[in-house]
Enzyme design. Structure first.
Site, PDB file in Angstrom:
ATOM      1  N   HIS A   1       0.757  -1.163   0.060  1.00 26.80           N
ATOM      2  CA  HIS A   1      -0.056  -0.075  -0.024  1.00 26.80           C
ATOM      3  C   HIS A   1       0.796   1.180  -0.104  1.00 26.80           C
ATOM      4  O   HIS A   1       0.334   2.511  -0.143  1.00 26.80           O
ATOM      5  CB  HIS A   1      -0.925   0.030   1.099  1.00 26.80           C
TER       6      HIS A   1
ATOM      7  N   ASP B   1      -0.213  -7.405   0.916  1.00 24.10           N
ATOM      8  CA  ASP B   1       0.164  -6.151   0.999  1.00 24.10           C
ATOM      9  C   ASP B   1       1.628  -5.964   1.061  1.00 24.10           C
ATOM     10  O   ASP B   1       2.503  -6.079   2.092  1.00 24.10           O
ATOM     11  CB  ASP B   1      -0.423  -5.692   2.481  1.00 24.10           C
TER      12      ASP B   1
ATOM     13  N   GLY C   1       3.184   6.371   9.049  1.00 26.93           N
ATOM     14  CA  GLY C   1       4.788   6.439   8.756  1.00 26.93           C
ATOM     15  C   GLY C   1       5.499   5.119   8.955  1.00 26.93           C
ATOM     16  O   GLY C   1       6.455   4.715   8.534  1.00 26.93           O
TER      17      GLY C   1
ATOM     18  N   SER D   1       4.335   2.212   8.480  1.00 24.07           N
ATOM     19  CA  SER D   1       3.963   1.190   7.382  1.00 24.07           C
ATOM     20  C   SER D   1       5.168   0.530   6.669  1.00 24.07           C
ATOM     21  O   SER D   1       6.033   1.286   6.103  1.00 24.07           O
ATOM     22  CB  SER D   1       3.078   1.292   6.366  1.00 24.07           C
TER      23      SER D   1
ATOM     24  N   SER E   1       1.815  -3.905   7.855  1.00 23.89           N
ATOM     25  CA  SER E   1       0.630  -3.527   7.030  1.00 23.89           C
ATOM     26  C   SER E   1      -0.274  -2.560   7.569  1.00 23.89           C
ATOM     27  O   SER E   1      -0.330  -1.292   7.226  1.00 23.89           O
ATOM     28  CB  SER E   1      -0.202  -4.846   6.864  1.00 23.89           C
TER      29      SER E   1
END
Length: 457
Positions: free
Chosen positions: A242, A270, A349, A351, A366
């Site tokens: 993502h 993801d 941030g 992720s 994720s």
């Protein structure tokens, strides 16, 4: 290639030298076919739990309430538990119904079975036995039917479902219970097999558009590097799907041109990877507190209940435990499966950032709910599926980039760079071995060297 041969021999010699220093009577016993002179390395030695750095141990102290010695013992116990659970999974076959650890130092391993006749075999391995109604195969099959049914439903009000081995059920967490019952009915999952739990918060992904550090996508949104990887001679890193689309450009935390997304899947999975330019070098490290290097020595999957720590560019290091492996989560953008659910917190941030147990890479951040002030949950994309999907090799200490065809002198189907799952079989040096725990293979982890990961059959 001569360098590779030398490297393999050197690794083998190093493993043998380590083994020669060990005392006898180690867990897992030297299995048939290993040299009787040297004791085989323990699971903790194979998985290099001693490589856990002060930053990770300090985060375990803060988040799990453990002093340094307890944290070190916990990591060693979790490594042993994973190996023992792998052996019992192989021995129990279709009866196996999951395994998990518990206790401040993960001192107790429980293995579930559908057949009371297996109890003696489980207890003989030092584990607690639990006799249950449904096998893990049955629970996984029910979860797969739910994933299929979810494709035709709006699951925003029943956003999380997973296999919960500890209660021997598939659980749906719902904001509106009716939405959970609708999903279970559509999947034809029986009430004896399932449980519905109430939740109030909707999970979300953790990227943001406010800038900061780590890496930036198309000079705007920010995410965190997961793990450095190689693909042949190309260097790069694994991260969350993502965070960016295929073709998106990235700049580093220093705003210097960095690389390009080579592949990205979201939703559904993801996962993504970025190939970096020649200014950037893949290292076998995760950034720790105060800029310390945290070693990555492999990617062996941690059992349910095991400790796991996450490094992200917003909140730094935080730890918690693995609560469920085979989980599906619905975000605003769609459903992701399978992910691993944890009690670790995260914020925008973070992720794409790294999840690690001791020195074993687990996955990339994720999404989740909550934050690091009030606490929360997070979901990570398992790293082995990402490596396998894109044909990447995790950068590990004691590795020179890895991933050739593995055609060394002993011969066989085992190959460095391949991702193996529990139950897979390979041949090596004229013998057949069964994989006990999911991991990516690399030089030094040849089947006869690592009884924690492979069992001769």
């Amino acid at each position: 290639m001569h360098h590779r041969h030398r490297h393999h021999r050197a690794m083998g010699a190093a493993v043998a030298a380590t083994a020669a220093l060990l005392v006898a009577g180690l867990s897992g016993s030297a299995s048939a076919g290993t040299a009787p002179v040297d004791a085989a390395p323990t699971a903790a030695e194979t998985l290099r739990t001693d490589a856990a750095p002060p930053a990770l141990l300090e985060a375990m102290r803060r988040d799990l309430g453990l002093d340094r010695r307890q944290a070190e013992r916990r990591l060693a116990n979790e490594a042993d538990a994973g190996a023992t659970a792998g052996r019992l999974r192989a021995a129990l076959g279709g009866d196996f119904a999951g395994a998990w650890v518990r206790g401040a130092e993960s001192g107790t391993l429980t293995v579930a079975t559908t057949d009371a006749a297996d109890v003696a075999a489980i207890e003989a391995r030092g584990a607690e036995a639990k006799v249950v109604r449904h096998s893990l195969t049955d629970l996984d099959a029910a979860k797969a039917r739910m994933d299929k049914a979810a494709a035709g439903l709006n699951t925003a009000d029943a956003p999380v479902w997973y296999v919960d081995t500890r209660t021997n059920t598939v659980v749906v967490e719902a904001i509106r219970p009716a939405a959970a019952h609708k999903l279970l009915a559509a999947a034809g999952v029986d009430g004896s097999l399932s449980r519905v739990e109430k939740r109030t918060e909707r999970p979300r992904t953790f990227y943001d558009l406010r800038g900061g550090e780590a890496y930036y996508i198309n000079n705007s949104s920010r995410c965190s590097i997961g793990f450095p990887v190689t693909k042949g001679t190309q260097q790069g890193f694994a991260t969350a799907g993502h965070c960016g689309r295929t073709g998106s450009s990235t700049t580093g935390s220093n705003r210097v041109a960095q690389g390009t997304f080579q592949g990205s899947i979201f939703p559904g999975r993801d996962m993504a990877w970025v190939a970096t330019n020649s200014s950037w070098t893949a290292t076998p490290y995760v950034l720790g507190a105060g800029g310390q290097n945290v070693q990555v020595t492999g990617s062996t999957v941690s059992p349910v209940g095991a400790s796991v720590c996450r490094s992200g560019s917003t909140t730094g290091w935080h730890c918690g435990t693995v609560t469920q492996h085979n989980t599906s989560v619905t975000y605003q953008e769609g459903t992701i499966s399978p992910v691993t659910r944890t009690t670790v917190c995260a914020e925008p941030g973070d992720s794409g950032g790294s999840y690690i147990s001791g020195s074993q890479a687990q996955g990339v951040t994720s999404g989740g709910s909550g934050d690091c002030r009030s606490g929360g949950e997070t979901f990570f994309q398992p790293i082995n599926a990402l490596l396998q999907n894109y044909g990447l090799t995790l950068k590990t200490t004691g590795d020179d980039g890895g991933g050739d065809d593995g055609g060394e002198e002993p011969g066989g189907t085992w190959a460095a760079g391949t991702v193996y799952q529990a139950g897979d079989t390979v041949t090596y040096g004229g013998a057949t071995y069964r994989c006990l725990q999911g991991h990516q293979a690399y030089a030094g982890w040849e089947p006869p060297n690592v009884p924690a990961l492979w069992q001769r059959v």
